[in-house]
Scaffold this motif. Structure first.
Motif, PDB file in Angstrom:
ATOM      1  N   ILE A 175      46.051  44.520  26.894  1.00  0.00           N
ATOM      2  CA  ILE A 175      46.163  43.561  27.996  1.00  0.00           C
ATOM      3  C   ILE A 175      45.625  44.199  29.265  1.00  0.00           C
ATOM      4  O   ILE A 175      46.008  45.316  29.625  1.00  0.00           O
ATOM      5  CB  ILE A 175      47.632  43.134  28.191  1.00  0.00           C
ATOM      6  N   VAL A 176      44.731  43.499  29.960  1.00  0.00           N
ATOM      7  CA  VAL A 176      44.147  44.000  31.201  1.00  0.00           C
ATOM      8  C   VAL A 176      44.449  43.011  32.317  1.00  0.00           C
ATOM      9  O   VAL A 176      44.122  41.828  32.215  1.00  0.00           O
ATOM     10  CB  VAL A 176      42.623  44.193  31.069  1.00  0.00           C
ATOM     11  N   THR A 177      45.078  43.495  33.384  1.00  0.00           N
ATOM     12  CA  THR A 177      45.402  42.629  34.515  1.00  0.00           C
ATOM     13  C   THR A 177      44.201  42.511  35.444  1.00  0.00           C
ATOM     14  O   THR A 177      43.212  43.241  35.321  1.00  0.00           O
ATOM     15  CB  THR A 177      46.590  43.194  35.304  1.00  0.00           C
ATOM     16  N   ARG A 178      44.303  41.621  36.386  1.00  0.00           N
ATOM     17  CA  ARG A 178      43.201  41.413  37.340  1.00  0.00           C
ATOM     18  C   ARG A 178      42.924  42.655  38.165  1.00  0.00           C
ATOM     19  O   ARG A 178      41.807  42.859  38.636  1.00  0.00           O
ATOM     20  CB  ARG A 178      43.527  40.233  38.257  1.00  0.00           C
ATOM     21  N   SER A 179      43.935  43.506  38.357  1.00  0.00           N
ATOM     22  CA  SER A 179      43.752  44.727  39.144  1.00  0.00           C
ATOM     23  C   SER A 179      43.265  45.906  38.311  1.00  0.00           C
ATOM     24  O   SER A 179      43.103  47.009  38.834  1.00  0.00           O
ATOM     25  CB  SER A 179      45.073  45.105  39.829  1.00  0.00           C
ATOM     26  N   GLY A 180      43.036  45.684  37.013  1.00  0.00           N
ATOM     27  CA  GLY A 180      42.514  46.750  36.180  1.00  0.00           C
ATOM     28  C   GLY A 180      43.555  47.592  35.486  1.00  0.00           C
ATOM     29  O   GLY A 180      43.240  48.638  34.910  1.00  0.00           O
ATOM     30  N   GLU A 181      44.810  47.175  35.522  1.00  0.00           N
ATOM     31  CA  GLU A 181      45.847  47.899  34.792  1.00  0.00           C
ATOM     32  C   GLU A 181      45.783  47.517  33.311  1.00  0.00           C
ATOM     33  O   GLU A 181      45.498  46.375  32.960  1.00  0.00           O
ATOM     34  CB  GLU A 181      47.229  47.572  35.358  1.00  0.00           C
ATOM     35  N   ILE A 182      46.073  48.487  32.440  1.00  0.00           N
ATOM     36  CA  ILE A 182      45.984  48.280  31.004  1.00  0.00           C
ATOM     37  C   ILE A 182      47.361  48.439  30.387  1.00  0.00           C
ATOM     38  O   ILE A 182      48.106  49.355  30.740  1.00  0.00           O
ATOM     39  CB  ILE A 182      45.030  49.308  30.347  1.00  0.00           C
ATOM     40  N   ARG A 183      47.693  47.540  29.466  1.00  0.00           N
ATOM     41  CA  ARG A 183      48.900  47.698  28.663  1.00  0.00           C
ATOM     42  C   ARG A 183      48.497  47.644  27.192  1.00  0.00           C
ATOM     43  O   ARG A 183      48.052  46.624  26.698  1.00  0.00           O
ATOM     44  CB  ARG A 183      49.928  46.612  28.982  1.00  0.00           C
ATOM     45  N   ASP A 184      48.628  48.794  26.518  1.00  0.00           N
ATOM     46  CA  ASP A 184      48.246  48.872  25.114  1.00  0.00           C
ATOM     47  C   ASP A 184      49.355  49.557  24.318  1.00  0.00           C
ATOM     48  O   ASP A 184      50.513  49.565  24.744  1.00  0.00           O
ATOM     49  CB  ASP A 184      46.905  49.604  24.958  1.00  0.00           C
ATOM     50  N   ASP A 185      48.988  50.161  23.173  1.00  0.00           N
ATOM     51  CA  ASP A 185      49.992  50.789  22.315  1.00  0.00           C
ATOM     52  C   ASP A 185      50.722  51.944  22.999  1.00  0.00           C
ATOM     53  O   ASP A 185      51.814  52.333  22.590  1.00  0.00           O
ATOM     54  CB  ASP A 185      49.337  51.311  21.030  1.00  0.00           C
ATOM     55  N   GLN A 186      50.112  52.503  24.040  1.00  0.00           N
ATOM     56  CA  GLN A 186      50.738  53.613  24.754  1.00  0.00           C
ATOM     57  C   GLN A 186      51.547  53.136  25.957  1.00  0.00           C
ATOM     58  O   GLN A 186      52.045  53.943  26.728  1.00  0.00           O
ATOM     59  CB  GLN A 186      49.667  54.615  25.208  1.00  0.00           C
ATOM     60  N   PRO A 239      52.091  50.512  29.546  1.00  0.00           N
ATOM     61  CA  PRO A 239      51.305  50.217  30.755  1.00  0.00           C
ATOM     62  C   PRO A 239      50.816  51.495  31.418  1.00  0.00           C
ATOM     63  O   PRO A 239      51.532  52.490  31.469  1.00  0.00           O
ATOM     64  CB  PRO A 239      52.300  49.457  31.645  1.00  0.00           C
ATOM     65  N   ASP A 240      49.573  51.465  31.903  1.00  0.00           N
ATOM     66  CA  ASP A 240      49.028  52.680  32.527  1.00  0.00           C
ATOM     67  C   ASP A 240      49.008  52.625  34.048  1.00  0.00           C
ATOM     68  O   ASP A 240      48.615  53.590  34.707  1.00  0.00           O
ATOM     69  CB  ASP A 240      47.623  52.961  31.995  1.00  0.00           C
ATOM     70  N   GLY A 241      49.419  51.474  34.620  1.00  0.00           N
ATOM     71  CA  GLY A 241      49.475  51.387  36.080  1.00  0.00           C
ATOM     72  C   GLY A 241      48.137  51.520  36.768  1.00  0.00           C
ATOM     73  O   GLY A 241      48.064  51.832  37.960  1.00  0.00           O
ATOM     74  N   GLY A 242      47.058  51.309  36.020  1.00  0.00           N
ATOM     75  CA  GLY A 242      45.718  51.431  36.606  1.00  0.00           C
ATOM     76  C   GLY A 242      45.193  52.852  36.635  1.00  0.00           C
ATOM     77  O   GLY A 242      44.142  53.115  37.232  1.00  0.00           O
ATOM     78  N   ALA A 243      45.883  53.782  35.961  1.00  0.00           N
ATOM     79  CA  ALA A 243      45.499  55.193  36.023  1.00  0.00           C
ATOM     80  C   ALA A 243      44.123  55.447  35.404  1.00  0.00           C
ATOM     81  O   ALA A 243      43.336  56.247  35.926  1.00  0.00           O
ATOM     82  CB  ALA A 243      46.548  56.054  35.336  1.00  0.00           C
ATOM     83  N   PHE A 244      43.824  54.782  34.280  1.00  0.00           N
ATOM     84  CA  PHE A 244      42.540  55.006  33.613  1.00  0.00           C
ATOM     85  C   PHE A 244      41.390  54.537  34.493  1.00  0.00           C
ATOM     86  O   PHE A 244      40.401  55.254  34.683  1.00  0.00           O
ATOM     87  CB  PHE A 244      42.536  54.288  32.270  1.00  0.00           C
ATOM     88  N   ARG A 245      41.522  53.354  35.044  1.00  0.00           N
ATOM     89  CA  ARG A 245      40.473  52.839  35.935  1.00  0.00           C
ATOM     90  C   ARG A 245      40.307  53.736  37.150  1.00  0.00           C
ATOM     91  O   ARG A 245      39.181  54.063  37.546  1.00  0.00           O
ATOM     92  CB  ARG A 245      40.815  51.423  36.385  1.00  0.00           C
ATOM     93  N   SER A 246      41.406  54.152  37.753  1.00  0.00           N
ATOM     94  CA  SER A 246      41.346  55.002  38.944  1.00  0.00           C
ATOM     95  C   SER A 246      40.663  56.335  38.646  1.00  0.00           C
ATOM     96  O   SER A 246      39.816  56.803  39.417  1.00  0.00           O
ATOM     97  CB  SER A 246      42.754  55.233  39.483  1.00  0.00           C
ATOM     98  N   ALA A 247      41.015  56.941  37.509  1.00  0.00           N
ATOM     99  CA  ALA A 247      40.425  58.233  37.146  1.00  0.00           C
ATOM    100  C   ALA A 247      38.931  58.094  36.859  1.00  0.00           C
ATOM    101  O   ALA A 247      38.124  58.948  37.248  1.00  0.00           O
ATOM    102  CB  ALA A 247      41.149  58.808  35.942  1.00  0.00           C
ATOM    103  N   LEU A 248      38.545  57.004  36.172  1.00  0.00           N
ATOM    104  CA  LEU A 248      37.121  56.780  35.906  1.00  0.00           C
ATOM    105  C   LEU A 248      36.351  56.555  37.210  1.00  0.00           C
ATOM    106  O   LEU A 248      35.229  57.058  37.379  1.00  0.00           O
ATOM    107  CB  LEU A 248      36.947  55.570  34.992  1.00  0.00           C
TER     108      LEU A 248
END
Length: 382
Positions: free
Chosen positions: A152-163, A165-174
């Motif tokens: 699941i990807v929110t409009r702000s780029g946060e991801i919720r998957d098997d691990q 919610p990431d709070g947008g950490a992956f997008r921010s780091a990239l």
């Protein structure tokens, strides 16, 4: 006869410049005469705008057109320094990258392993390394990346998957590592967007794309617009309530495939693709597996139909395999007297997500660089 100004001169110049930039992005190198035909602008307007764009290093000479009758004419193209974009597809096993320019031309492609269960830095390293090996000096600087991921990807780029919610950490780091804007999108949604530009859905105002890539997901398009939902959850159909399953149990994923393989005396460690190939070759046990998986997918499609009533369903990913398509159509025929369902096969199969990422990255790149060009040229003294 020249066109009368349709508003403030700065606005008129910007509109004309954008029309020329869009034509060059859409068609590639063009002569002044061809630009006149593409944009409807006069020769004087084209010449003035090109002079402005050349000064701003937005366009460059692209050689001479000697194919047409009459005097040779110089072609112009978008300047390489405008930069490029990265389209990325990440699944549970690998990452694929395509580097594109503002015309949508693919300059380079790379594929490599992706540590789906690794820590954040490992995943960021994998993507940035692939992009780094694909970038070429001829493509100019990287301006934007569009990244398709499962989950699941929110409009702000946060991801919720098997691990979780990431709070947008992956997008921010990239974003930090790549030094450019990064747009995150659900992989199935990108596949659905690809179909909007493909050949299978050209006559459909609404459709639902059903893709199997380890799990089952849907991309829902209504009246030509992708429906993401308020929190990015639209299309997460793998956990729809199913008559034969406890609430919350997956309808179709790698665990279900392994269980069915075990039940049918096939290798539970084998990926779905191998079972599909075996079914296509006539293996009775594999055919039985496909019949059950197809029945589950058709039930999911029936549930979607009762809510949004799409004109057709497009099968993508492993669902586009010929053995599975046959099984789905048979399962749909079994319930046609209750609920008619139409199924089509994706234009792009397993490549649908990357194709959608390329399309989105092209659109974002054009908007980014064209807006920057027009802002810069508007500030240039006349």
């Amino acid at each position: 006869m020249t066109r009368p100004p349709a508003g403030p001169q700065t606005l008129l110049r910007s509109l004309n410049a954008r029309a020329i930039l869009e034509a060059l992005a859409r068609r590639g190198p063009l002569t002044r005469a061809e630009l006149m035909g593409e944009t409807g602008l006069s020769r004087t307007a084209v010449t003035q705008v090109l002079r402005m764009l050349e000064t701003g290093e937005a366009v460059a000479s692209a050689g001479v057109d000697r194919a047409t009758h009459g005097p040779a004419a110089t072609r112009v193209s978008l300047h390489p320094s405008l930069g490029c974009a990265a389209a990325v597809h990440i699944d549970h096993h690998a990452a694929s990258v395509a580097i594109i320019d503002a015309t949508g031309r693919v300059l380079a492609e790379r594929t490599g392993p992706f540590p789906a269960m690794g820590d954040l830095s490992d995943r960021v390293d994998a993507v940035t390394a692939l992009i780094g090996t694909a970038l070429t000096p001829a493509g100019g600087p990287l301006r934007v990346a569009v990244v398709g991921v499962p989950g699941i990807v929110t409009r702000s780029g946060e991801i919720r998957d098997d691990q979780g919610p990431d709070g947008g950490a992956f997008r921010s780091a990239l974003t930090t590592r790549l030094g450019c804007d990064v747009r995150m999108e659900n992989d199935v949604n990108l596949a659905a967007l690809a179909e909007l530009a493909g050949t299978v859905a050209t006559d459909l105002e609404s459709f639902a794309l059903l893709m199997i890539d380890d799990g089952l997901g849907a991309g829902i398009v209504i009246d030509g617009s992708l429906q993401r939902g308020s929190g990015g959850i639209a299309g997460e159909v793998m956990y729809l309530p199913h008559p034969d399953l406890p609430v919350g149990a997956p309808v179709l994923n790698e665990v279900v495939v392994a269980d069915l393989a075990l039940t049918n005396d096939r290798d539970p460690e084998a990926p779905l693709r191998l079972h599909l190939d075996a079914a296509l070759e006539g293996d009775a046990a594999a055919i039985e597996m496909m019949a059950e998986l197809a029945r589950r997918l058709v039930l999911v499609a029936g549930g979607i139909t009762l809510v949004v009533d799409p004109a057709a369903y497009i099968l993508a990913g492993d669902a586009a395999h010929p053995a599975f398509v046959d099984a789905v159509r048979q399962a749909a025929d079994d319930v046609a007297h209750l609920l008619p369902l139409a199924f089509r096969v994706s234009s792009f199969g397993r490549e649908a997500t990357l194709v959608g990422a390329v399309s989105e990255a092209t659109a974002v790149l054009r908007e980014t660089v064209f807006s920057a060009v027009l802002t810069r040229t508007d500030r240039t003294p006349r």
